[in-house]
Design an enzyme around this catalytic site. Structure first.
Site, PDB file in Angstrom:
ATOM      1  N   HIS A 173       0.832  -1.206   0.000  1.00  0.00           N
ATOM      2  CA  HIS A 173       0.000   0.000   0.000  1.00  0.00           C
ATOM      3  C   HIS A 173       0.872   1.266   0.000  1.00  0.00           C
ATOM      4  CE1 HIS A 173      -3.749   2.204   1.333  1.00  0.00           C
ATOM      5  NE2 HIS A 173      -2.820   3.057   1.739  1.00  0.00           N
ATOM      6  N   GLU A 174       1.787   1.345   0.963  1.00  0.00           N
ATOM      7  CA  GLU A 174       2.628   2.535   1.065  1.00  0.00           C
ATOM      8  C   GLU A 174       3.597   2.637  -0.118  1.00  0.00           C
ATOM      9  OE1 GLU A 174       1.693   4.701   2.986  1.00  0.00           O
ATOM     10  OE2 GLU A 174       0.444   3.499   4.346  1.00  0.00           O
ATOM     11  N   HIS A 202       1.867   4.469  -2.822  1.00  0.00           N
ATOM     12  CA  HIS A 202       1.969   5.921  -2.643  1.00  0.00           C
ATOM     13  C   HIS A 202       3.342   6.424  -3.097  1.00  0.00           C
ATOM     14  CE1 HIS A 202      -1.801   6.456  -0.637  1.00  0.00           C
ATOM     15  NE2 HIS A 202      -1.470   5.786   0.451  1.00  0.00           N
ATOM     16  N   HIS A 252       3.811   6.350  -6.801  1.00  0.00           N
ATOM     17  CA  HIS A 252       2.985   7.411  -7.366  1.00  0.00           C
ATOM     18  C   HIS A 252       3.767   8.727  -7.327  1.00  0.00           C
ATOM     19  CE1 HIS A 252      -1.423   9.143  -7.483  1.00  0.00           C
ATOM     20  NE2 HIS A 252      -0.711   9.480  -8.537  1.00  0.00           N
TER      21      HIS A 252
END
Length: 605
Positions: free
Chosen positions: A394-395, A398, A401
Site C-alpha cells: 500500500h505505502e 503511494h 505514485h
C-alpha cells in the site's frame, strides 16, 4: 526470556540502522537543516516586495510564481525532514522544537503572502484572461485557472492575514491528539501466547487482535480501550475542537458546509459522497453474511470487535520477514513493468523504509515525499501480522505514485490529491492478492488470502464509509448548533456501529470509544477517499491484469499525472468513471462473492 522479563518496545539506538530510513538524502546534518532554515527565514520579505504587482503583467505574475515556487521547494524539504524526525520519536524535545519552529515560520510566511489570493482574485476577468494567456505563463495556466475557482471563497487581505496568523493556534488539536495518544498514553503489559510479558502499544494491539486465543484478543481489546476510557473527556474535547475549526473555516470562507469546503478542491460533487454511503448501506447484507461465517467457523455465540481480525483459517501460522515481504511485493507488481519494479527495489535497498516499531515512534504507516527527494515510508512492521505485507504494498503504491509524478511533472503539478493517492496504494494491494492466489495450490492458504481480501474490502470500503458518515453527522450537528459532548459522540457512533455490522455482531460498551482514537477524524472528510480509491483500484487492476498493453499504459499515465487535472478527469482517462455507481457496486459484489467462496473452501477442511 523468563516469565518475569518484559518484552519492551526497543529504542532507536537498539535497532540496526539498516532497518531505518536514511534521511541524509534530505540533510546530511542538523546543521545543514539549520542553514536552510535561516535561508528560508530570510526569503520571507520577498513576498511583500511583490505585493501589488500581480495584475501589472504576465512577467510580474511570473516573478511572484517563480519566487513562491522556490520558497515552497525549500519549505517542503525542511518540513519533510523535521516531520520525519518527529515521527521517529514524538517524545524527543529537539525534534518537537524543530517542527514547532517550522510551523511558526510557515505561519509568518503565510501572513506575508496572504495578499496573493485577494489580489489575484481582484484582477478583472478580461485582464486575468489576457495575463494567463501569455506564453511565459504556459506551464502555470492550469494552476491559475484552478486558483480562480476559489474567487467566491477568498476574503479581503486583512481577513486573509488574520486567518493566516491564527492557523497554527486553530489547528493545535492535531498535535494535542498525537502527543496524548502516541506519547502520554500507557497501555500496560500483557502475557502473550508464549507466556512472555509484552508491552501493549498501538502496534502490539494489532498483533494481539489476530491471535487464535480468544482470551488474548479480548484482554488486549479491553485493556487498550481502558486507557482511552480514562482519557475520554480530554480526547472528546480535542475531537470537538477539530470539528469546530472545520465548521468555522467553512463559514469564514462562505462555503455552505464543512463537507462542501473539503470536496471543493477536488471538484468532487457531494452526490458522490452520498452515493457511496447509500451503496454501502444497501449492500450491508454482505457484512451480515460474513459475520455469520465468522461466528460459525470460530465457534462463537456472536462476533465481537476483537473477533473480526483473526484469520478464519485454522492452524495456519503465517510469519513473513520484512525482506520476504519486499520480495513478494516486488514480484506481484511485475504487470506494471520492469522499470516500476526496479525503481521500487532500489528504493527498498536505499533505505526508503523505516521498518519497525520503536519507542515514541508514530503508530501506523505512511508514505511521505518532497520534490526531488526519496518518497520515504514509515512502517511498524510485525512478522506475525500478515496484513503488514499489504501495508508495505500500500505505502509503496503511494511512494511510486510520487516517484512517477516527480519524474514527469513540474513542481506545481507533481502533488496529486488524496483522492488519487488512495487508488495507487490499494491498486498495489489488489495485484498482491492476485499474485498470492496464483502462487498457491494450498486450499488453506487460498482461503487465508481470500479472507484477507474480504477484510480489506470490509475495512477500506465498508468501515471507512462508516467513518465518513460519522464525520458528516458530527459536522452537521455542529453546523446546526448542537453541543458536541462525549455522550453525543458515543451515541452517534453507536448508531452507526449498529447500522454497519448486522445482527451477528455484539457491540461492547467500550467500542463506541473507537470514535475518539481514529487519527483521520482530525483531518475530516478524508476517509471516504479510501472507499472510492479501493473501488477505482479494483476496476483498474482488473483491466491491467486482463488486458495489459493499453490498460497498463493508461494506468502508468495516471501515476505520472500528478495534480495536472481534477481527479475525476484523471481517473476517467485511466479507464474508470467514479461519477457512476458501478465501481462501488462491483467492489461490494466482489465482497459477497468472496464470502461465498471462502465458506465453500472452509467447509472442505
Amino acid at each position: 526470556m523468563s516469565e518475569t522479563e518484559v518484552k519492551s518496545v526497543p529504542t532507536r539506538n537498539e535497532i540496526d540502522p539498516n532497518d531505518t530510513w536514511d534521511l541524509t538524502r534530505l540533510y546530511e546534518t542538523d546543521e545543514a537543516w539549520e542553514n536552510d532554515f535561516k535561508k528560508l527565514e530570510q526569503m520571507i520579505p520577498g513576498y511583500p516586495e511583490r505585493k501589488g504587482t500581480l495584475g501589472e503583467s504576465a512577467d510580474s505574475m511570473l516573478s511572484f510564481l517563480t519566487f513562491d515556487r522556490e520558497f515552497d521547494l525549500l519549505t517542503e524539504r525542511l518540513y519533510h525532514y523535521a516531520s520525519l524526525r518527529t515521527s521517529e520519536d514524538g517524545a524527543n524535545d529537539e525534534y518537537l522544537q524543530r517542527e514547532g519552529r517550522m510551523l511558526n515560520l510557515l505561519t509568518k510566511a503565510a501572513e506575508a503572502a496572504s495578499f496573493f489570493q485577494p489580489e489575484l482574485q481582484a484582477i478583472p476577468e478580461d485582464r486575468y484572461e489576457a495575463i494567463i494567456s501569455e506564453p511565459v505563463l504556459n506551464e502555470w495556466k492550469v494552476m491559475l485557472l484552478k486558483i480562480r475557482r476559489y474567487q467566491p471563497h477568498v476574503l479581503s487581505t486583512p481577513e486573509e492575514r488574520l486567518l493566516a496568523m491564527g492557523s497554527s493556534a486553530l489547528h493545535g488539536y492535531g498535535e494535542t491528539f498525537g502527543q496524548l495518544t502516541n506519547v502520554d498514553m500507557k497501555f500496560g503489559t500483557l502475557k502473550d501466547e508464549k507466556g512472555q510479558t509484552v508491552e501493549l502499544s498501538h502496534g502490539a494491539f494489532s498483533s494481539f487482535l489476530v491471535k487464535r486465543d480468544r482470551d488474548l484478543r479480548k484482554n488486549a481489546f479491553f485493556q487498550y480501550y481502558q486507557e482511552f476510557d480514562e482519557h475520554k473527556f480530554t480526547v472528546a474535547a480535542t475531537l470537538a475542537h477539530s470539528v469546530k475549526v472545520d465548521v468555522f473555516s467553512a463559514k469564514a470562507r462562505h462555503y455552505p458546509s464543512a463537507r462542501a469546503k473539503a470536496l471543493f478542491a477536488d471538484n468532487v460533487p457531494e452526490s458522490l459522497y452520498d452515493n457511496l454511503l447509500s451503496a454501502v448501506r444497501e449492500n450491508i447484507d454482505g457484512v451480515t453474511e460474513y459475520y455469520e461465517l465468522r461466528k460459525d467457523f470460530l465457534g462463537l455465540d456472536a462476533v465481537h470487535a476483537y473477533d473480526t481480525y483473526v484469520p478464519l483459517v485454522p492452524d495456519l501460522d503465517v510469519r513473513t520477514t520484512f525482506d520476504q515481504a519486499c520480495a513478494q511485493v516486488l514480484d506481484s507488481l511485475a504487470p506494471l513493468g520492469q522499470d516500476y519494479v526496479d525503481a521500487l527495489r532500489k528504493g527498498f535497498q536505499d533505505r526508503w523504509v523505516d521498518r519497525y516499531e520503536t519507542k515514541g515512534k508514530r503508530s501506523g504507516a505512511f508514505s511521505s515525499s518532497s520534490y526531488g527527494n526519496p518518497p520515504y515510508i514509515l512502517m511498524n512492521y510485525k512478522e506475525d501480522v500478515f496484513s503488514d505485507m499489504y501495508t508495505l504494498a500500500h505505502e509503496a503504491g503511494h511512494s511510486m505514485h510520487s516517484w512517477y509524478s516527480q519524474s514527469k511533472q513540474p513542481y506545481q503539478y507533481y502533488q496529486y490529491p488524496i483522492f488519487l493517492a488512495e487508488v495507487a496504494s490499494t491498486f498495489n494491494e489488489e495485484l498482491l492478492t492476485q499474485f498470492l492466489l496464483d502462487q498457491t495450490d494450498d486450499p488453506k492458504m487460498r482461503a487465508y488470502i481470500i479472507n484477507r481480501q474480504i477484510d480489506d474490502i470490509r475495512g477500506t470500503v465498508i468501515r471507512q464509509s462508516m467513518f465518513a458518515e460519522f464525520e458528516h453527522v458530527v459536522h452537521r450537528l455542529e453546523e446546526e448548533g448542537a453541543a458536541l459532548t462525549l455522550d453525543v459522540f458515543r451515541q452517534e457512533y453507536r448508531k452507526l456501529l449498529e447500522a454497519y455490522h448486522g445482527s451477528f455482531f455484539v457491540i461492547d460498551e467500550v467500542l463506541d470509544l473507537e470514535c475518539l482514537r481514529i487519527p483521520h477524524f482530525y483531518s475530516a472528510f478524508y476517509v471516504y477517499k479510501y472507499a472510492t480509491g479501493l473501488s477505482a483500484a479494483v476496476a483498474l487492476s482488473q483491466k491491467v491484469l486482463a488486458e495489459g498493453g493499453n490498460a497498463t499504459e493508461r494506468y502508468r499515465g495516471f501515476l505520472s499525472s500528478g495534480g495536472s487535472q481534477f481527479p475525476l478527469e484523471t481517473l476517467m482517462a485511466a479507464g474508470v468513471d467514479m461519477t457512476q455507481p458501478e465501481p462501488v457496486a462491483e467492489t461490494l459484489t466482489l465482497f459477497k462473492t468472496r464470502v461465498k467462496e471462502l465458506r465453500d473452501l472452509l467447509e472442505k477442511f
